[in-house]
Scaffold this motif. Structure first.
Motif, PDB file in Angstrom:
ATOM      1  N   PRO A   3       0.958  -1.193   0.015  1.00  0.00           N
ATOM      2  CA  PRO A   3      -0.086  -0.117  -0.061  1.00  0.00           C
ATOM      3  C   PRO A   3       0.897   1.333  -0.098  1.00  0.00           C
ATOM      4  N   VAL A   4       0.323   2.448  -0.454  1.00  0.00           N
ATOM      5  CA  VAL A   4       1.024   3.463  -0.701  1.00  0.00           C
ATOM      6  C   VAL A   4       0.270   4.438   0.347  1.00  0.00           C
ATOM      7  N   PRO A 196      -4.049   3.067  -1.375  1.00  0.00           N
ATOM      8  CA  PRO A 196      -3.023   2.906  -2.214  1.00  0.00           C
ATOM      9  C   PRO A 196      -3.142   3.283  -3.433  1.00  0.00           C
ATOM     10  N   GLN A 199      -4.817   0.832  -5.991  1.00  0.00           N
ATOM     11  CA  GLN A 199      -6.226   0.268  -5.936  1.00  0.00           C
ATOM     12  C   GLN A 199      -7.113   1.706  -6.582  1.00  0.00           C
ATOM     13  N   TYR A 248      -0.491   2.648 -12.042  1.00  0.00           N
ATOM     14  CA  TYR A 248      -0.189   2.108 -10.636  1.00  0.00           C
ATOM     15  C   TYR A 248       1.277   2.946 -10.150  1.00  0.00           C
ATOM     16  N   ARG A 252       1.285   6.334  -7.543  1.00  0.00           N
ATOM     17  CA  ARG A 252       1.960   6.017  -6.301  1.00  0.00           C
ATOM     18  C   ARG A 252       3.087   7.246  -6.396  1.00  0.00           C
TER      19      ARG A 252
END
Length: 308
Positions: A3-4, A196, A199, A248, A252
């Motif tokens: 996760p971010v 994240p 997600q 993604y 991030r």
């Protein structure tokens, strides 16, 4: 894929009294740069994909495949549904990044060369920074804006010089793509501070799945399909590489270093796409390209040092 959210929050927290402001995370810059590299291959891959599919089929099928990949990761990770307050933002991401930008650029590439489309889309960083300033209420420094506008002017001048001073229908598609993509990037960057980054794009893709599955069924029924190695490879890259992996790492990275700063890294995207257009597609590069490349790289260096 961790996760971010934690790193994103950490990057926006206030420094403790007496401590120096936290430096921009290098990992965030690297992730955003990886996203730019992935995106730079999108146009050449789209041109390959158009060898096998019609424009509407290619966009719909790529979105379906990307949504299936994202859905698998979400299921395996047992990720809970986003909070209700996030769905509107996810819809903006879906409309701009998953549907709008791929469709408009694919339509443009039917008449525009990859290199021409690349320099037009070079205006995306400035457009994204403007959307971010409006959406988040933050105001980048004057130096930041001067460098960003300078980079955009270089890109625009290069584009007009290549097109003989007039804008084509393909250019109109591309400018429309700039607007919807900037909105999607900005909203996605904001959401990537709350959940994240993978997600964010994952749920945006899943949100579009019913619509794009129906669109794929209709488009495939009306547009001819001639499968080739290039066409299949192009489809797989735009689905897995650009749409999922690229977004993604991009979201991030934006969560870690901020939307305006990350968006300026995309000034390098047209230059990379020009490189791929020559080495992969065999297009002839304009002599003005190295000059534009050097000027844009200078603007990137300035924006990365400017406080934003």
């Amino acid at each position: 894929m961790g996760p971010v959210a934690g790193s994103a929050v950490g990057s926006t927290s206030s420094p403790t009294p007496g401590s120096a402001a936290a430096p921009v995370p290098r990992s965030g810059t690297l992730l955003a740069a990886l996203g730019v590299v992935a995106f730079s291959l999108t146009f050449p891959s789209t041109v390959w994909g158009l060898e096998s599919f019609g424009p509407w089929s290619l966009v719909a099928v790529r979105s379906v495949l990307a949504a299936l990949i994202a859905g698998t990761f979400l299921l395996v990770g047992r990720v809970p549904l986003p909070e209700r307050r996030h769905w509107a933002g996810l819809a903006v991401v879906a409309g701009g990044v998953v549907v709008g930008f791929p469709l408009l650029t694919t339509l443009a590439l039917q008449t525009s060369t990859t290199s021409h489309a690349a320099v037009v889309v070079g205006l995306l960083p400035l457009t994204t920074a403007a959307f971010a300033a409006i959406r988040t209420g933050r105001r980048p420094s004057r130096t930041f804006w001067i460098a960003a506008v300078s980079g955009a002017v270089v890109v625009l001048a290069f584009t007009l010089q290549q097109s003989g001073g007039a804008l084509s229908t393909g250019d109109l598609y591309l400018f429309g793509a700039l607007l919807v993509c900037a909105a999607g990037y900005t909203e996605g960057g904001r959401l990537a501070r709350l959940m994240p980054g993978w997600q964010v794009i994952g749920w945006a893709l899943v949100l579009c799945l019913p619509l794009m599955a129906a669109g794929a069924a209709v488009a495939l029924a009306y547009e001819p399909v001639h499968l080739t190695a290039h066409g299949i490879l192009g489809l797989l890259w735009v689905a897995a590489g650009s749409t999922f992996f690229g977004l993604y790492v991009w979201y991030r990275g934006m969560a870690a270093i901020g939307i305006p700063r990350a968006s300026q890294l995309q000034l390098a995207q047209p230059l990379l796409t020009l490189f791929w257009s020559v080495t992969v597609l065999g297009e002839r590069l304009s002599p003005a390209a190295p000059v534009a490349a050097g000027a844009v790289l200078v603007c990137i260096a300035v924006t990365q040092r400017a406080k934003s």
